[in-house]
Enzyme design. Structure first.
Site, short mmCIF file in Angstrom:
data_model
loop_
_atom_site.label_atom_id
_atom_site.label_comp_id
_atom_site.label_asym_id
_atom_site.label_seq_id
_atom_site.Cartn_x
_atom_site.Cartn_y
_atom_site.Cartn_z
CB CYS A 19 2.00 -9.70 79.91
SG CYS A 19 2.06 -8.01 80.55
CE LYS A 22 6.10 -8.40 79.60
NZ LYS A 22 6.69 -8.45 80.96
CB THR A 49 19.24 -7.75 88.36
OG1 THR A 49 18.63 -6.46 88.51
CG2 THR A 49 20.62 -7.73 89.00
CG ASP A 51 14.68 -4.67 89.52
OD1 ASP A 51 13.44 -4.84 89.69
OD2 ASP A 51 15.48 -4.62 90.46
CG ASP A 52 9.71 -5.17 88.15
OD1 ASP A 52 9.16 -5.94 87.37
OD2 ASP A 52 10.01 -5.47 89.32
CB SER A 142 -0.40 7.42 67.84
OG SER A 142 -0.41 8.58 67.02
CG ASP A 225 5.47 -5.93 87.79
OD1 ASP A 225 6.62 -6.31 87.45
OD2 ASP A 225 4.78 -5.20 87.07
#
Length: 330
Positions: A19, A22, A49, A51-52, A142, A225
């Site tokens: 991560c 990013k 917002t 959000d996840d 892929s 998270d």
């Protein structure tokens, strides 16, 4: 020799791991500003917002929850990379208080440079996490890519009246964190030295399912998270969306063994430094830069930041009425 009998260090073929690769949060917000997708009243959670996952109301009192997450190799072991990336993708569904149902693989692989047998190990790791989570892993997409990348697009179901959201934090409630921080600096040390940190791998491959179920059962309404933007970055987004201030007790935040030593040795990713630069103008900090860097450490498959208390999760602060800064760290 086969791929399983040859040692390949996957992290040596990527510019940034997990991560931490990013696009910075501030850059994303600037880029997305002014873009307006089609929407309707059925979209319960969208772009507004940050959000996840996205949430759309469907029939019979249910909501579809949809997310995707993928990244470059964060560890050298292909099987562990697959497990970590899959657990991380599923985490966005858990962070909304939802139950994941089906996942599709997302793969980028340098097919002329790294053997496909190694990719098989990545996919095996993802499937094993899917098996543990009782989620169907049913295909995917892929591409031939210079860097090894893996992740999943995941769809789940939730009760629209019992969602965990990042805009629902209210003053007077505690802040809990369900996994220790520090995987970012440990992963950066792993990439530089080849040292393996078993506790970091255990943390990154541990599902957030139990924590999410406990939060929903306790009637909690706000959570997110903690991943690439660090505890401070995700906390800032949550406090800003909710119109409150998060007061964080730095001494109460748990860390993995070796994290402080890795920080002291200089294993801080560029992503972590960008996280801190983004949140510092919005933070009233009473601690030094080293502590702030750990709090901004770019996590991969981190835990849940929960507004409320759940069993086994340390309380690391509280939500208070909005002040001059969305974040206060003491």
């Amino acid at each position: 020799m086969t791929a399983t009998t040859v040692s390949y260090r996957l992290t040596q073929y990527v510019h940034g791991g997990g991560c931490a690769c990013k696009i910075p949060a501030g850059d994303l917000e600037d880029m997305l500003g002014g873009l307006t997708p089609w929407t309707s009243a059925d979209l319960l959670v969208g772009l507004e917002t940050g959000d996840d996952a996205a949430v759309v109301r469907i029939a019979d009192g249910q909501a579809v929850v949809s997310t995707t997450d993928f990244f470059t190799a964060v560890v050298d072991d292909a099987y562990d990379f697959g497990r970590i990336a899959a657990a991380n993708a599923l985490s966005d569904i858990y962070a909304m208080g939802a139950r994941p149902l089906v996942a599709l693989n997302l793969v980028g692989w340098p097919r002329d440079v790294r053997p496909l047998e190694l990719l098989r190990e990545v996919l095996r790791g993802g499937m094993d996490i899917g098996r543990e989570a009782e989620v169907h892993v049913a295909g995917g997409q892929s591409i031939d890519d210079p860097e090894p990348k893996y992740g999943m697009a995941v769809t789940g179901l939730a009760d629209p009246d019992r969602l965990l959201r990042n805009d629902a934090a209210r003053p007077g409630l505690p802040l809990s964190l369900t996994k220790p921080l520090g995987v970012g600096v440990l992963n950066n040390r792993h990439k530089a030295t080849g040292e393996v940190f078993a506790a970091a791998i255990d943390s990154m491959t541990r599902l957030n399912r139990a924590a999410a179920e406990a939060a929903v059962a306790a009637g909690i309404r706000a959570a997110t998270d903690v991943t690439g933007f660090g505890l401070l970055g995700h906390g800032y987004k949550m406090a800003r969306a909710s119109g409150v201030t998060f007061r964080i007790d730095a001494a109460a935040v748990p860390y993995l063994d070796g994290a402080r030593e890795a920080l002291a040795a200089g294993y801080v990713s560029g992503g972590t430094r960008r996280n801190l630069a983004w949140v510092q103008p919005h933070t009233d900090a009473g601690v030094g830069e080293d502590e702030l860097l750990l709090l901004a450490d770019a996590q991969t498959s981190g835990g849940l930041l929960v507004v409320g208390e759940i069993p086994g999760a340390p309380v690391i602060g509280e939500v208070v009425a909005a002040g001059d800064h969305p974040l206060v760290v003491r």
